[in-house]
Design a protein around this motif. Structure first.
Motif, PDB file in Angstrom:
ATOM      1  N   PRO A  61       0.805  -1.211   0.000  1.00  0.00           N
ATOM      2  CA  PRO A  61       0.000   0.000   0.000  1.00  0.00           C
ATOM      3  C   PRO A  61       0.844   1.270   0.000  1.00  0.00           C
ATOM      4  N   VAL A  62       0.186   2.352  -0.478  1.00  0.00           N
ATOM      5  CA  VAL A  62       0.814   3.661  -0.630  1.00  0.00           C
ATOM      6  C   VAL A  62       0.186   4.629   0.375  1.00  0.00           C
ATOM      7  N   LEU A  63       1.020   5.427   1.019  1.00  0.00           N
ATOM      8  CA  LEU A  63       0.555   6.527   1.864  1.00  0.00           C
ATOM      9  C   LEU A  63       0.938   7.827   1.168  1.00  0.00           C
ATOM     10  N   ALA A  64      -0.059   8.675   0.885  1.00  0.00           N
ATOM     11  CA  ALA A  64       0.202   9.990   0.307  1.00  0.00           C
ATOM     12  C   ALA A  64      -0.075  11.038   1.377  1.00  0.00           C
ATOM     13  N   TYR A  65       0.717  12.120   1.361  1.00  0.00           N
ATOM     14  CA  TYR A  65       0.489  13.164   2.358  1.00  0.00           C
ATOM     15  C   TYR A  65       0.592  14.550   1.741  1.00  0.00           C
ATOM     16  N   CYS A  66      -0.091  15.488   2.395  1.00  0.00           N
ATOM     17  CA  CYS A  66      -0.029  16.910   2.066  1.00  0.00           C
ATOM     18  C   CYS A  66      -0.253  17.661   3.382  1.00  0.00           C
ATOM     19  N   ARG A  67      -0.861  18.827   3.357  1.00  0.00           N
ATOM     20  CA  ARG A  67      -1.063  19.568   4.606  1.00  0.00           C
ATOM     21  C   ARG A  67      -2.060  18.861   5.514  1.00  0.00           C
TER      22      ARG A  67
END
Length: 111
Positions: A88-94
């Motif tokens: 699985p992929v974890l994406a992040y931003c603010r």
């Protein structure tokens, strides 16, 4: 750090730092995508996070998206990344919101 699971292969989070990477790896994530430009107020430079991600044996991609201004190139880059990154992929931003919106656009173009 709050991780919001979108599906079994993709989750989002708000801003993370190098100190969060071990917990992310322990949670089973194989890849991390940064959707937050380094120039935003409060952003942790992606290179700092990337170094910790790679040291933990995970994959990393930097696909900066300006808040409220997702481009076709952003969608294409994210689509290509999700097609090749280990899951699985974890994406992040603010806050995780722009990652969620970008993922939705990727799904629309894939369908």
């Amino acid at each position: 750090m709050e991780i919001r699971q979108i599906n079994q292969d993709f989750a989002v989070a708000g801003q993370i730092g190098a100190e969060h990477i071990q917990a992310i790896a322990d949670a089973g994530f194989k890849s991390v995508v940064c959707n937050r430009p380094d120039t935003e107020d409060g952003a942790v430079p992606h290179a700092e996070v990337e170094a910790a991600v790679r040291a933990a044996g995970l994959e990393f991609r930097f696909i900066p998206v300006v808040s409220g201004a997702v481009t076709e190139d952003n969608v294409s880059e994210m689509s290509a990344a999700l097609a090749t990154l280990p899951r699985p992929v974890l994406a992040y931003c603010r806050t995780g919101g722009r990652c969620t919106n970008l993922y939705g656009l990727v799904q629309q173009t894939a369908g």
